[in-house]
Scaffold this motif. Structure first.
Motif, short mmCIF file in Angstrom:
data_model
loop_
_atom_site.label_atom_id
_atom_site.label_comp_id
_atom_site.label_asym_id
_atom_site.label_seq_id
_atom_site.Cartn_x
_atom_site.Cartn_y
_atom_site.Cartn_z
N GLU A 1 6.05 -1.30 1.55
CA GLU A 1 5.37 -1.21 2.85
C GLU A 1 4.27 -0.15 2.83
N ALA A 2 4.51 0.97 2.16
CA ALA A 2 3.48 2.02 2.06
C ALA A 2 2.26 1.50 1.30
N VAL A 3 2.49 0.72 0.27
CA VAL A 3 1.38 0.12 -0.49
C VAL A 3 0.61 -0.84 0.40
N ARG A 4 1.32 -1.66 1.17
CA ARG A 4 0.65 -2.60 2.08
C ARG A 4 -0.14 -1.86 3.16
N THR A 5 0.41 -0.78 3.67
CA THR A 5 -0.28 0.01 4.70
C THR A 5 -1.58 0.57 4.13
N HIS A 6 -1.52 1.11 2.92
CA HIS A 6 -2.72 1.64 2.28
C HIS A 6 -3.78 0.54 2.15
N ALA A 7 -3.37 -0.63 1.68
CA ALA A 7 -4.32 -1.74 1.51
C ALA A 7 -4.94 -2.13 2.84
N PRO B 1 1.25 12.91 0.92
CA PRO B 1 1.57 12.92 -0.51
C PRO B 1 2.64 11.91 -0.94
N GLN B 2 3.21 11.17 -0.03
CA GLN B 2 4.28 10.24 -0.41
C GLN B 2 3.77 9.01 -1.14
N ILE B 3 2.45 8.81 -1.19
CA ILE B 3 1.87 7.69 -1.94
C ILE B 3 0.75 8.23 -2.81
N ALA C 1 -4.31 -6.99 -1.31
CA ALA C 1 -3.11 -6.67 -2.10
C ALA C 1 -2.39 -8.00 -2.28
N ASN C 2 -2.93 -8.83 -3.15
CA ASN C 2 -2.44 -10.19 -3.29
C ASN C 2 -1.03 -10.27 -3.85
N CYS D 1 -9.11 7.02 -1.81
CA CYS D 1 -8.65 8.42 -1.77
C CYS D 1 -8.62 8.96 -0.34
N SER D 2 -9.58 8.56 0.47
CA SER D 2 -9.62 8.99 1.86
C SER D 2 -8.39 8.48 2.62
N VAL D 3 -8.06 7.22 2.43
CA VAL D 3 -6.89 6.63 3.09
C VAL D 3 -5.62 7.32 2.58
N LEU D 4 -5.52 7.52 1.27
CA LEU D 4 -4.34 8.19 0.70
C LEU D 4 -4.18 9.59 1.28
N HIS D 5 -5.27 10.32 1.40
CA HIS D 5 -5.21 11.67 1.97
C HIS D 5 -4.64 11.64 3.38
#
Length: 99
Positions: free
Chosen positions: A61-67, A37-39, A74-75, A29-33
């Motif tokens: 790419e946004a999912v990979r950045t979050h991981a 709001p785009q992810i 993010a296998n 949640c901290s990373v998402l914040h």
């Protein structure tokens, strides 16, 4: 917004204590914040050795950045193309009855 299912291989995930799952959730949640709001994290399913997460995101790419920022694996990242559930069968049954 596109939806993605992320498969995270985490040995012993199903045996993690609630406190550790809470810490993982807080980090996510901290990373998402920080990403804005785009992810959005929708929900996750914890199994014996994997966590399957559902996210709304503009792209993979946004999912990979979050991981990466969260230190999460993010296998496998798969974009959801459609969803089905039991009501899908009902809709199909009704369409066949009209023939």
């Amino acid at each position: 917004m596109p939806k993605f299912v992320i498969e995270r291989e985490i040995a012993g995930a199903g045996k993690l204590p609630k406190s550790e799952l809470q810490a993982i959730s807080q980090k996510s949640c901290s990373v998402l914040h920080g990403m804005g709001p785009q992810i959005q994290w929708v929900q996750s399913f914890v199994t014996d050795d994997k966590i399957y997460c559902v996210y709304n995101a503009p792209d993979e790419e946004a999912v990979r950045t979050h991981a990466h920022k969260g230190g999460f694996p993010a296998n496998v990242i798969s974009r959801v193309r459609s969803t089905i559930d039991p009501t899908t069968a009902d809709a199909l049954d009704r369409s066949f009855q009209g023939r």
